[in-house]
Scaffold this motif. Structure first.
Motif, PDB file in Angstrom:
ATOM      1  N   ALA A 422       0.886  -1.133   0.009  1.00  0.00           N
ATOM      2  CA  ALA A 422       0.088   0.234   0.175  1.00  0.00           C
ATOM      3  C   ALA A 422       0.819   1.325   0.054  1.00  0.00           C
ATOM      4  N   LEU A 423       1.872   1.385   0.771  1.00  0.00           N
ATOM      5  CA  LEU A 423       3.078   2.330   0.762  1.00  0.00           C
ATOM      6  C   LEU A 423       3.542   2.520  -0.728  1.00  0.00           C
ATOM      7  N   ARG A 424       3.860   1.479  -1.249  1.00  0.00           N
ATOM      8  CA  ARG A 424       4.430   1.615  -2.714  1.00  0.00           C
ATOM      9  C   ARG A 424       3.650   2.314  -3.438  1.00  0.00           C
ATOM     10  N   PHE A 425       2.124   1.970  -3.407  1.00  0.00           N
ATOM     11  CA  PHE A 425       1.257   2.527  -4.316  1.00  0.00           C
ATOM     12  C   PHE A 425       0.944   3.861  -4.318  1.00  0.00           C
ATOM     13  N   PHE A 426       0.792   4.649  -2.908  1.00  0.00           N
ATOM     14  CA  PHE A 426       0.743   5.928  -2.626  1.00  0.00           C
ATOM     15  C   PHE A 426       2.170   6.621  -2.796  1.00  0.00           C
ATOM     16  N   TRP A 427       3.416   5.935  -2.577  1.00  0.00           N
ATOM     17  CA  TRP A 427       4.511   6.754  -2.767  1.00  0.00           C
ATOM     18  C   TRP A 427       4.828   6.802  -4.228  1.00  0.00           C
ATOM     19  N   ASP A 428       4.461   5.780  -5.105  1.00  0.00           N
ATOM     20  CA  ASP A 428       4.691   6.065  -6.436  1.00  0.00           C
ATOM     21  C   ASP A 428       3.821   7.099  -7.222  1.00  0.00           C
ATOM     22  N   GLY A 429       2.520   7.071  -6.649  1.00  0.00           N
ATOM     23  CA  GLY A 429       1.604   8.049  -7.206  1.00  0.00           C
ATOM     24  C   GLY A 429       1.938   9.304  -6.955  1.00  0.00           C
ATOM     25  N   HIS A 430       2.526   9.676  -5.709  1.00  0.00           N
ATOM     26  CA  HIS A 430       2.809  11.181  -5.284  1.00  0.00           C
ATOM     27  C   HIS A 430       3.957  11.304  -6.351  1.00  0.00           C
ATOM     28  N   LYS A 431       4.930  10.607  -6.445  1.00  0.00           N
ATOM     29  CA  LYS A 431       6.123  10.506  -7.192  1.00  0.00           C
ATOM     30  C   LYS A 431       5.685  10.862  -8.888  1.00  0.00           C
ATOM     31  N   ALA A 432       4.809  10.355  -9.197  1.00  0.00           N
ATOM     32  CA  ALA A 432       4.305  10.536 -10.767  1.00  0.00           C
ATOM     33  C   ALA A 432       3.616  11.843 -10.792  1.00  0.00           C
ATOM     34  N   LYS A 433       3.121  12.432  -9.703  1.00  0.00           N
ATOM     35  CA  LYS A 433       2.368  13.514  -9.824  1.00  0.00           C
ATOM     36  C   LYS A 433       3.558  14.836 -10.111  1.00  0.00           C
ATOM     37  N   THR A 434       4.684  14.826  -9.100  1.00  0.00           N
ATOM     38  CA  THR A 434       5.696  15.754  -9.019  1.00  0.00           C
ATOM     39  C   THR A 434       6.995  15.095  -9.105  1.00  0.00           C
ATOM     40  N   GLY A 738      19.911  -4.711  -8.217  1.00  0.00           N
ATOM     41  CA  GLY A 738      21.130  -4.209  -7.480  1.00  0.00           C
ATOM     42  C   GLY A 738      22.300  -4.945  -7.654  1.00  0.00           C
ATOM     43  N   LYS A 739      23.379  -4.331  -7.305  1.00  0.00           N
ATOM     44  CA  LYS A 739      24.733  -5.217  -7.513  1.00  0.00           C
ATOM     45  C   LYS A 739      25.394  -5.487  -6.226  1.00  0.00           C
ATOM     46  N   GLY A 740      26.054  -6.742  -5.913  1.00  0.00           N
ATOM     47  CA  GLY A 740      26.950  -7.012  -5.004  1.00  0.00           C
ATOM     48  C   GLY A 740      26.193  -7.654  -3.713  1.00  0.00           C
ATOM     49  N   ILE A 741      24.916  -7.935  -3.808  1.00  0.00           N
ATOM     50  CA  ILE A 741      24.069  -8.635  -2.828  1.00  0.00           C
ATOM     51  C   ILE A 741      24.662  -9.913  -2.598  1.00  0.00           C
ATOM     52  N   GLY A 742      25.078 -10.179  -1.388  1.00  0.00           N
ATOM     53  CA  GLY A 742      25.516 -11.433  -1.048  1.00  0.00           C
ATOM     54  C   GLY A 742      27.189 -11.626  -1.168  1.00  0.00           C
ATOM     55  N   ARG A 743      27.749 -10.653  -1.799  1.00  0.00           N
ATOM     56  CA  ARG A 743      29.278 -10.856  -1.827  1.00  0.00           C
ATOM     57  C   ARG A 743      29.743  -9.975  -1.204  1.00  0.00           C
ATOM     58  N   GLY A 744      29.422  -9.512   0.219  1.00  0.00           N
ATOM     59  CA  GLY A 744      30.236  -8.565   1.039  1.00  0.00           C
ATOM     60  C   GLY A 744      30.020  -7.072   0.887  1.00  0.00           C
ATOM     61  N   SER A 745      29.100  -6.801  -0.140  1.00  0.00           N
ATOM     62  CA  SER A 745      28.915  -5.222  -0.463  1.00  0.00           C
ATOM     63  C   SER A 745      27.543  -5.032  -0.964  1.00  0.00           C
ATOM     64  N   ILE A 746      27.034  -3.803  -0.648  1.00  0.00           N
ATOM     65  CA  ILE A 746      25.560  -3.521  -1.064  1.00  0.00           C
ATOM     66  C   ILE A 746      25.768  -2.240  -1.809  1.00  0.00           C
ATOM     67  N   VAL A 747      25.271  -2.147  -3.070  1.00  0.00           N
ATOM     68  CA  VAL A 747      25.256  -1.061  -3.831  1.00  0.00           C
ATOM     69  C   VAL A 747      24.005  -0.613  -3.860  1.00  0.00           C
ATOM     70  N   ASN A 748      23.608   0.804  -3.538  1.00  0.00           N
ATOM     71  CA  ASN A 748      22.098   1.109  -3.193  1.00  0.00           C
ATOM     72  C   ASN A 748      22.046   1.803  -4.649  1.00  0.00           C
ATOM     73  N   GLU A 749      21.153   1.025  -5.397  1.00  0.00           N
ATOM     74  CA  GLU A 749      20.713   1.412  -6.622  1.00  0.00           C
ATOM     75  C   GLU A 749      19.126   1.413  -6.973  1.00  0.00           C
ATOM     76  N   GLY A 750      18.364   2.023  -7.741  1.00  0.00           N
ATOM     77  CA  GLY A 750      17.148   1.850  -8.066  1.00  0.00           C
ATOM     78  C   GLY A 750      16.098   2.646  -7.182  1.00  0.00           C
ATOM     79  N   GLY A 751      14.983   2.520  -7.352  1.00  0.00           N
ATOM     80  CA  GLY A 751      13.939   3.488  -6.561  1.00  0.00           C
ATOM     81  C   GLY A 751      13.278   2.680  -5.504  1.00  0.00           C
ATOM     82  N   LEU A 752      12.166   3.065  -4.948  1.00  0.00           N
ATOM     83  CA  LEU A 752      11.155   2.527  -4.263  1.00  0.00           C
ATOM     84  C   LEU A 752      10.968   0.837  -4.471  1.00  0.00           C
ATOM     85  N   SER A 753      10.480   0.808  -6.056  1.00  0.00           N
ATOM     86  CA  SER A 753      10.091  -0.415  -6.437  1.00  0.00           C
ATOM     87  C   SER A 753      11.243  -1.012  -6.741  1.00  0.00           C
ATOM     88  N   PRO A 754      11.251  -2.559  -6.153  1.00  0.00           N
ATOM     89  CA  PRO A 754      12.645  -3.373  -6.730  1.00  0.00           C
ATOM     90  C   PRO A 754      12.774  -3.485  -7.983  1.00  0.00           C
TER      91      PRO A 754
END
Length: 754
Positions: A422-434, A738-754
């Motif tokens: 539900a949060l993703r729905f409203f978050w993405d909806g607000h993002k689409a407006k602005t 994303g990149k690097g999950i499970g290999r000792g590092s985590i790279v923050n990429e992408g938005g709210l939706s996976p």
């Protein structure tokens, strides 16, 4: 748990309950036995949510039981009767067990035929009121399906979708007369469940979307117009309680049709704005455990849940050695194994599609509760929900030892995933407006942790107690965030604060160079091994703030907050008050959604992670039985032909292990769909990224990082552990975005939706 009948002469204590004494008779579905001083096998095993009917016939002297409407047969005959013998319903409970009784104050879910050879409830139904309510409902249905032909002055049938409250005074006067008699009856739980709820469910039985049946909305409009306010309140309360009981105690059938039916009516009622606001303010989270609506009960008896029809072919992996370790050798599947696995996977997909229908309806309910565009004026539903949700979190965070008020962890897991959707729905909806002003990354801004707009109860901060941090870091708050702590709060010094001051002073005297005392947090110490940036820059000087006006803040309780305190207005930043210079000026989303996000992180910390680890046990059971079956088959192949006795025993063992694996593999399919599916894994991965971003933004604030609650670091570490250990091998971490999950590092990429 033992449930049954006893007499006044029975004396119970801590060791002896119903069934353990003379003249008391009980059935125990956990141990599948009956009890009357001695015990023998009887009946079937029961599960949470099952309904047990306890039947006593004093003419024949027999006691029997039914489980979900199916007779288990006569349990006792020739029970003691005679002058002075009166029997009463009785139950003995163990720790953590609970039960809900219905002696006839509500319609029985599985009524038995009355009359000769039949049974009646202890409390007779209100027959006269039922007849009256059904007649009045019939009159009501006739009137709302009719209109006035103004040219001829006659009643004519009209489409209910076109029915309007305006312009037909004759119809309204007739309806007011009907409601004058109908409204008082709708304050009684039996009549609401038997008459009103049955009628409303029949409207939705025609199929189609809930919006295609406006009659329910029209009826609710009429109720608010023509009934007294206290009558509407009581009627709505009893209606929602009846829906909750019906959803919770409905048996699981292959298409989950019963659960879908009750959720659809719940959505139809909550779509009515005035009704939704009343229920949210006074019933959901208060009278009812609303999170029950977001739970999908896991069946213990797969044959009764229809899993045998959905998943006719079972399969389990054979990748473990005799010692229980995962085999490193990759064995090629045989053609037969491949066919079995694919048939099993097709069955799992059929199950998944049916469960997704229920999950979609549950998300619709949360979308209604999180709506902030109400047209009727007053406080929007979202802000009522926020206050109730915060109290719910406080209740579960502060009452760990009080099991009566805690939300069961299995309910919390389902609630978390629906709330994320539900949060993703409203978050993405607000993002689409602005789109130009919003960041695609989801995180909780650091000022929420120190500006007093969000209550974190007595939860530990990285720097220790909040009162201690307010004293020691008040200058940093003023310099870096233009925040002045209310002097009244600074005077509220506790003994814990004094102790912490002394410990900090001793640590500073013993260590060179000096290190902030709040760095002693055990969670932060563990997090240093997980997050390389956890506290590296705390000692680095930060650029000073410009000459902005200082803002005095104080901690607000949930009851004190208004919509303006959350969203802000006219230069007031609401929840984002006290923005440090490292934070962007443009908000990443609506402030209220940030608080929902913060609550989701807290929910995971309270009990979700523990439950995720607990359910892995079913997969472990499958592996153990698979190894036992494999070992037995090997022994059968080596058994000498002359030892027929050993061969027969091995065949019996093989049959037992195979039957157990068939049961467990189907149950594991249910658990994998509801808890360990790819979509659920992506939710946890999203939550991990939220925590990491929040920690990174908090770290940029220097010493103000001390205000961050410890649970953010705990959730970051635990969610990573869950992704690595709980979801595999159903879903691999390598498949996550994303990149690097499970290999000792985590790279923050992408938005709210996976």
């Amino acid at each position: 748990m033992q449930i049954g009948w006893c007499t006044l002469s029975c004396r119970f204590n801590q060791e002896e309950g119903v069934g353990d004494t003379p003249d008391s008779y009980a059935y125990d579905g956990n141990r599948v036995r009956k009890w009357n001083v001695t015990t023998t096998n009887y009946g079937k095993s029961w599960a949470a949510g099952d309904i047990v009917s306890c039947l006593i016939d004093l003419d024949e002297g027999t006691i029997a039981f039914c489980l979900n409407g199916i007779s288990l047969g006569t349990a006792f005959d020739n029970i003691t009767r005679g002058a002075g013998m009166a029997y009463f319903p009785a139950i003995s409970l163990s720790f953590k067990e609970s039960v809900a009784f219905n002696f006839g104050s509500r319609p029985l879910r599985y009524p038995l035929a009355a009359g000769r050879g039949g049974y009646r409830p202890l409390q007779d139904p209100p027959v006269a009121d039922l007849v009256k309510a059904r007649k009045l409902l019939g009159y009501l249905k006739n009137v709302i399906h009719l209109g006035i032909d103004v040219t001829e002055g006659k009643l004519v049938e009209k489409d209910t979708s076109m029915w309007q409250l305006q312009g037909e005074p004759t119809v309204l006067i007739t309806l007011a007369h009907i409601f004058n008699y109908f409204a008082p009856l709708m304050c009684k739980v039996y009549l609401v469940e038997d008459v009103l709820m049955t009628f409303l469910l029949s409207i939705l039985e025609r199929g189609g979307a809930v919006e295609a049946h406006p009659l329910i909305q029209q009826l609710l409009d009429l109720m608010w117009l023509l009934m007294e306010e206290y009558e509407v309140h009581e009627c709505l309360k009893q209606l929602l309680m009846s829906l909750l009981r019906a959803y919770r105690f409905s048996p699981i059938i292959p298409d989950l049709g019963l659960q879908i039916h009750y959720l659809r009516l719940t959505i139809a009622v909550l779509k009515h704005e005035k009704s939704r606001k009343y229920l949210l303010s006074n019933v959901l989270f208060d009278v009812l455990r609303s999170v029950v609506f977001f739970y999908i009960k896991s069946p213990l008896r797969v044959e009764e849940a229809g899993l045998q029809e959905l998943i006719p072919t079972t399969w389990w992996p054979n990748r473990f050695t005799k010692e229980g370790k995962e085999s490193k050798e990759v064995k090629e599947e045989s053609a037969e194994e491949r066919l079995r696995r694919r048939a099993y996977e097709r069955g799992c997909q059929r199950l998944k599609k049916r469960i997704e229908v229920v999950e979609g309806l549950q998300v619709q309910i949360l979308k209604l509760l999180l709506n902030n565009k109400d047209r009727g004026g007053g406080e929007a539903s979202r802000y009522i929900f926020l206050n109730k949700f915060r109290k719910f979190l406080q209740e579960n965070a502060s009452n760990r030892g009080n099991l009566t008020v805690l939300c069961p962890p299995e309910y919390m897991v389902c609630f978390l995933h629906r709330l994320i959707a539900a949060l993703r729905f409203f978050w993405d909806g607000h993002k689409a407006k602005t789109p130009a002003t919003l960041s695609s990354e989801a995180y909780v801004p650091p000022q929420l942790f120190y500006n007093g707009k969000v209550d974190y109860f007595d939860l530990q901060r990285l720097g220790g107690l909040l009162s201690h941090l307010k004293k020691t870091l008040k200058d940093d708050l003023a310099a870096k965030a233009n925040v002045l702590i209310d002097p009244a709060e600074l005077q509220a010094v506790t003994m814990d604060d004094l102790d912490e001051d002394e410990e900090s002073a001793m640590s500073a005297a013993q260590a060179r160079p000096p290190v902030p005392g709040w760095l002693s947090s055990p969670t932060l110490g563990r997090a240093n091994r997980f997050l390389s940036t956890a506290a590296v820059s705390l000692m680095n000087p930060r650029r000073p703030l410009g000459t902005l006006e200082k803002i005095k803040v104080r901690t607000l309780s949930v009851e004190q907050r208004t919509e303006e305190d959350i969203e802000g207005s006219h230069g007031n930043e609401g929840l984002l008050l006290g923005r440090p210079p490292e934070e962007p000026e443009q908000p990443i989303t609506e402030n209220s959604l940030l608080e929902v996000l913060d609550g989701i992180v807290m929910m995971y910390n309270l009990s979700v992670h523990q439950q995720l680890g607990k359910m892995v046990g079913v997969s472990d059971d499958v592996n153990e039985y698979a190894m036992a079956l494999k070992d037995t088959e090997e022994k059968i192949s080596r058994c000498p032909k002359r030892r027929r006795d050993i061969h027969e025993e091995l065949l019996k063992s093989q049959k037992v292990f195979s039957e157990k694996l068939n049961h467990l593999s189907r149950r594991l399919a249910w658990i994998n769909v509801t808890i360990y599916s790819k979509e659920k894994m992506q939710d946890i991965y999203w939550l991990l990224r939220v925590c990491i971003r929040t920690i990174e933004h908090g770290d940029r604030t220097g010493s103000l990082f001390a205000f961050m609650p410890e649970f953010y670091l705990s959730v970051a570490m635990n969610s990573y552990s869950a992704l690595k250990n709980y979801f595999s091998p159903v879903n691999s971490m390598e498949e996550l975005p994303g990149k690097g999950i499970g290999r000792g590092s985590i790279v923050n990429e992408g938005g709210l939706s996976p």
